[in-house]
Write an enzyme that holds these catalytic residues in place. Structure first.
Site, PDB file in Angstrom:
ATOM      1  N   GLN A  50      65.394 -51.858 -25.808  1.00 11.18           N
ATOM      2  CA  GLN A  50      65.379 -50.422 -26.114  1.00 11.18           C
ATOM      3  C   GLN A  50      64.743 -50.164 -27.485  1.00 11.18           C
ATOM      4  O   GLN A  50      65.125 -50.785 -28.480  1.00 11.18           O
ATOM      5  CB  GLN A  50      66.819 -49.870 -26.070  1.00 11.18           C
ATOM      6  CG  GLN A  50      66.920 -48.370 -26.183  1.00 11.18           C
ATOM      7  CD  GLN A  50      66.309 -47.625 -24.995  1.00 11.18           C
ATOM      8  OE1 GLN A  50      66.276 -48.117 -23.871  1.00 11.18           O
ATOM      9  NE2 GLN A  50      65.802 -46.436 -25.241  1.00 11.18           N
TER      10      GLN A  50
ATOM     11  N   LYS B  72      70.771 -46.441 -18.008  1.00 10.74           N
ATOM     12  CA  LYS B  72      70.005 -47.483 -17.314  1.00 10.74           C
ATOM     13  C   LYS B  72      70.938 -48.446 -16.593  1.00 10.74           C
ATOM     14  O   LYS B  72      70.691 -48.832 -15.449  1.00 10.74           O
ATOM     15  CB  LYS B  72      69.095 -48.216 -18.321  1.00 10.74           C
ATOM     16  CG  LYS B  72      67.911 -47.349 -18.761  1.00 10.74           C
ATOM     17  CD  LYS B  72      67.128 -47.896 -19.940  1.00 10.74           C
ATOM     18  CE  LYS B  72      66.059 -46.876 -20.373  1.00 10.74           C
ATOM     19  NZ  LYS B  72      65.277 -47.261 -21.531  1.00 10.74           N
TER      20      LYS B  72
ATOM     21  N   ASP C 119      59.019 -52.344 -18.647  1.00  2.00           N
ATOM     22  CA  ASP C 119      58.563 -51.162 -19.384  1.00  2.00           C
ATOM     23  C   ASP C 119      57.038 -51.027 -19.313  1.00  2.00           C
ATOM     24  O   ASP C 119      56.485 -49.979 -19.622  1.00  2.00           O
ATOM     25  CB  ASP C 119      58.935 -51.292 -20.870  1.00  2.00           C
ATOM     26  CG  ASP C 119      60.250 -50.618 -21.224  1.00  2.00           C
ATOM     27  OD1 ASP C 119      60.552 -49.561 -20.642  1.00  2.00           O
ATOM     28  OD2 ASP C 119      60.961 -51.163 -22.101  1.00  2.00           O
TER      29      ASP C 119
HETATM   30  N1  GUN Z   1      62.652 -45.724 -26.122  1.00  2.00           N
HETATM   31  C1  GUN Z   1      62.279 -44.510 -25.671  1.00  2.00           C
HETATM   32  N2  GUN Z   1      61.752 -44.595 -24.439  1.00  2.00           N
HETATM   33  C2  GUN Z   1      61.796 -45.913 -24.095  1.00  2.00           C
HETATM   34  C3  GUN Z   1      61.409 -46.622 -22.933  1.00  2.00           C
HETATM   35  O1  GUN Z   1      60.877 -46.082 -21.951  1.00  2.00           O
HETATM   36  N3  GUN Z   1      61.636 -47.959 -22.973  1.00  2.00           N
HETATM   37  C4  GUN Z   1      62.185 -48.590 -24.043  1.00  2.00           C
HETATM   38  N4  GUN Z   1      62.341 -49.912 -23.974  1.00  2.00           N
HETATM   39  N5  GUN Z   1      62.559 -47.948 -25.129  1.00  2.00           N
HETATM   40  C5  GUN Z   1      62.363 -46.616 -25.152  1.00  2.00           C
END
Ligand code: GUN
Length: 284
Positions: A96, A52, A119
């Site tokens: 995350q 990311k 998100d």
């Molecule tokens: N963990 C697995 N997929 C995601 C996601 O799309 N966003 C976040 N914040 N955590 C995750």
């Protein structure tokens, strides 16, 4: 023989669009900023967070990483989110998941300002998606829709089956297909006639989290198959929720793993962060 929908290619196009839009914003003195919070040392989460941050640099965003120790308290995490909610140069906040067990994931999601919730996990953003009046779409389902569109597939009137009912993928995925007038069924671990339902689907989305779960006898001839899974097979090799070797000859379109839905998730996160920066600066 199915047509392989390449998430690598489609995500590169999305990222190029975001990069061009970011250059435009910079002429107005705006640089989108994303804060990424990671708590503890889960190796998969570390890889996702690194990817990311790299994507941010590629499209011209600023990213700030907050790597907190596994023992971080709920109060400390909420205090950080409060600071980031107030920080003008941060447009998007991503925490995350999963979080260590002692932390309350729901309370953390609730604490993120809905305007910075790139998100789209906050209940107010989830509600907005339900009624079709949203700023942000959850990244993975939005990425799947982008792949469907890139292949020129029309969802309207089609029988769509989503396997999996998570808040992150299954439920919003079903909603996005419904918005495009698909006839949607959500299947899950208690579904009785899974094989029959799946093999009636024109569009089948697998978000189960089990390696090679979808076999050829669960897929209709000519179906469009989208694989959200990222698993390891018995040899430790990366694989999806779909048994690609079995299903590919039956499908009309299929996404591979790796190189399918995976890269789309991050591209859509970049799109949401750009949108957040525009909204917060009064540009629509
Ligand atoms: N963990 C697995 N997929 C995601 C996601 O799309 N966003 C976040 N914040 N955590 C995750």
């Amino acid at each position: 023989m199915a047509i392989i929908i390449s998430g690598k290619e489609v995500s590169a196009n999305v990222r190029a669009e975001v990069k061009a839009a970011c250059e435009q914003l910079r002429t107005k003195g705006i640089t989108p900023g994303l804060a990424v919070i990671i708590v503890g040392d889960d190796p998969a989460s570390r890889v996702y967070v690194n990817n990311k941050k790299k994507a941010c640099a590629d499209v011209g965003f600023v990213s700030e990483e907050y790597a907190l120790p596994a023992e971080t308290t709920q109060e400390e995490l909420l205090a950080l989110i409060d600071t980031l909610n107030r920080k003008p140069e941060i447009n998007g906040i991503l925490c995350q998941l999963p979080l260590p067990k002692h932390l309350d994931e729901k309370a953390v999601i609730n604490a993120i300002s809905p305007l910075k919730d790139v998100d789209a996990f906050h209940p107010s953003n989830v509600g907005r998606i339900m009624i079709g009046d949203y700023h942000f779409l959850p990244c993975t389902p939005a990425g799947v829709m982008e792949l469907i569109h890139s292949a020129g597939i029309d969802v309207s009137g089609k029988s769509c089956v989503v396997i999996g009912r998570s808040n992150i993928v299954g439920k919003p995925m079903a909603m996005l297909l419904l918005h495009e007038n698909g006839t949607v069924t959500i299947c899950h671990s208690r579904t009785r006639n899974l094989k029959e339902l799946c093999s009636s689907a024109d569009i089948l989305v697998a978000a189960v989290g089990r390696p090679k779960f979808v076999k050829a006898d669960m897929v209709k001839e000519g179906a469009v198959v989208l694989d959200v899974g990222i698993n390891r097979d018995e040899n430790g090799k990366l694989c999806g929720d779909v048994d690609f070797a079995e299903v590919e000859p039956k499908a009309s379109y299929i996404t591979p793993v790796p190189g399918g839905v995976g890269p789309m998730t991050i591209a859509m996160l970049m799109k949401n962060t750009l949108k957040a920066a525009m909204l917060q600066n009064g540009i629509d």
